[in-house]
Design an enzyme around this catalytic site. Structure first.
Site: not given
Length: 307
Positions: A108, A207, A275
């Site tokens: 992330s 992503e 996630h």
């Protein structure tokens, strides 16, 4: 490409928070690392608070650099993402990293740190779960995926999951290249910084979470217009988590198909990276192959054997 030595039982590792504020779930993540036989330490400022950050920039940076400078620390694990790594990344002690490479795991917001480790030191890092652990999202299979990635030299094979929203995105073919990328938001915001790798000949992993279809479109369009996606070998798509669906409009997958379909390279969606539930661990910087017919992403080991 530089691979850090594989972690072994008895190795010291450190948990740090370069971005957002961790919570009590860190205890579960530490327990998991200890179950691997690792000796877990925590950064001095791990539980600090400064607005929405895990401490001041100076303190978060001090913990991160201390973890990479300590010769006894063989692995660095991010406590959580959120936001904040960009604020300190330009003062990362790259000399220490080049002098003594070690395992780094995060995802992330930590995409920018993985990017800098690659661009500055060609160090393979790992896109995997944070230590702010949630068992309902990352269970026994995902725990074993993390362990195998950082403690063995086995190749990593991920198989397309048709239940993942990104599985709807596909451009047929096979491609081989260095696996790079991570979170789409962080890749896009790294344009014109030292964090964005040269993606020529790469397999680009992407992503994201909580983004609408037009946001995927906007970010990919920016990357295309900036020239960042020229001469890609292929694209591997992880999880599109919590993407809102509006009746009569494109889904996130349809928007991504529209943007990536014109690149002329194979695209494989449906990989459990990101996630969402069932997050698996992959090395960034290792050589990888996507095969859309087989529905697989195969990645060479991200660590080297220790003798």
């Amino acid at each position: 490409m530089i691979r850090a030595p594989a972690l072994r039982p008895g190795d010291r590792v450190r948990v740090v928070a370069p971005a957002g504020i961790p919570d009590t779930r860190v205890a579960r993540g530490i327990q998991i690392l200890e179950s691997f036989g690792l000796v877990v330490e925590t950064g001095t400022h791990l539980y600090d608070r400064y607005g929405y950050l895990a401490g001041t920039d100076e303190d978060r940076l001090a913990d991160l650099n201390a973890a990479f400078r300590d010769p006894g620390v063989r692995g660095v694990f991010a406590a959580r993402g959120g936001y904040g790594t960009q604020r300190i990344i330009d003062r990362l002690d790259l000399a220490a990293i080049k002098r003594d490479p070690r395992v780094f795991v995060g995802f992330s917001d930590l995409t920018v740190l993985s990017g800098r480790l690659w661009t500055a030191a060609r160090l393979v890092s790992f896109y995997g779960p944070m230590i702010n652990w949630t068992d309902s999202r990352t269970g026994p299979t995902e725990i074993e995926s993390l362990r195998r990635a950082v403690m063995t030299t086995d190749p990593i094979v991920l198989t397309r999951d048709p239940a993942e929203p990104s599985a709807a995105v596909i451009v047929p073919g096979t491609a081989t290249g260095t696996l790079l990328g991570g979170n789409l938001t962080m890749v896009q915001t790294s344009v014109n910084t030292r964090d964005l790798p040269d993606l020529r000949g790469a397999i680009l992993l992407l992503e994201d979470t909580d983004e609408s279809a037009y946001s995927y479109d906007r970010m990919l369009t920016h990357l295309i217009r900036a020239g960042a996606l020229r001469r890609l070998a292929g694209v591997a798509l992880g999880q599109f988590t919590n993407a809102p669906v509006t009746g009569g409009q494109w889904t996130a997958a349809e928007a991504v198909q529209d943007r990536l379909g014109s690149l002329g390279v194979p695209v494989l969606g449906g990989l459990r990276v990101g996630h969402g539930t069932g997050q698996l661990t992959v090395p960034l910087g290792s050589r990888a192959t996507i095969d859309t017919a087989a529905g697989t992403l195969t990645v060479e080991a991200g660590v080297q054997a220790v003798y």
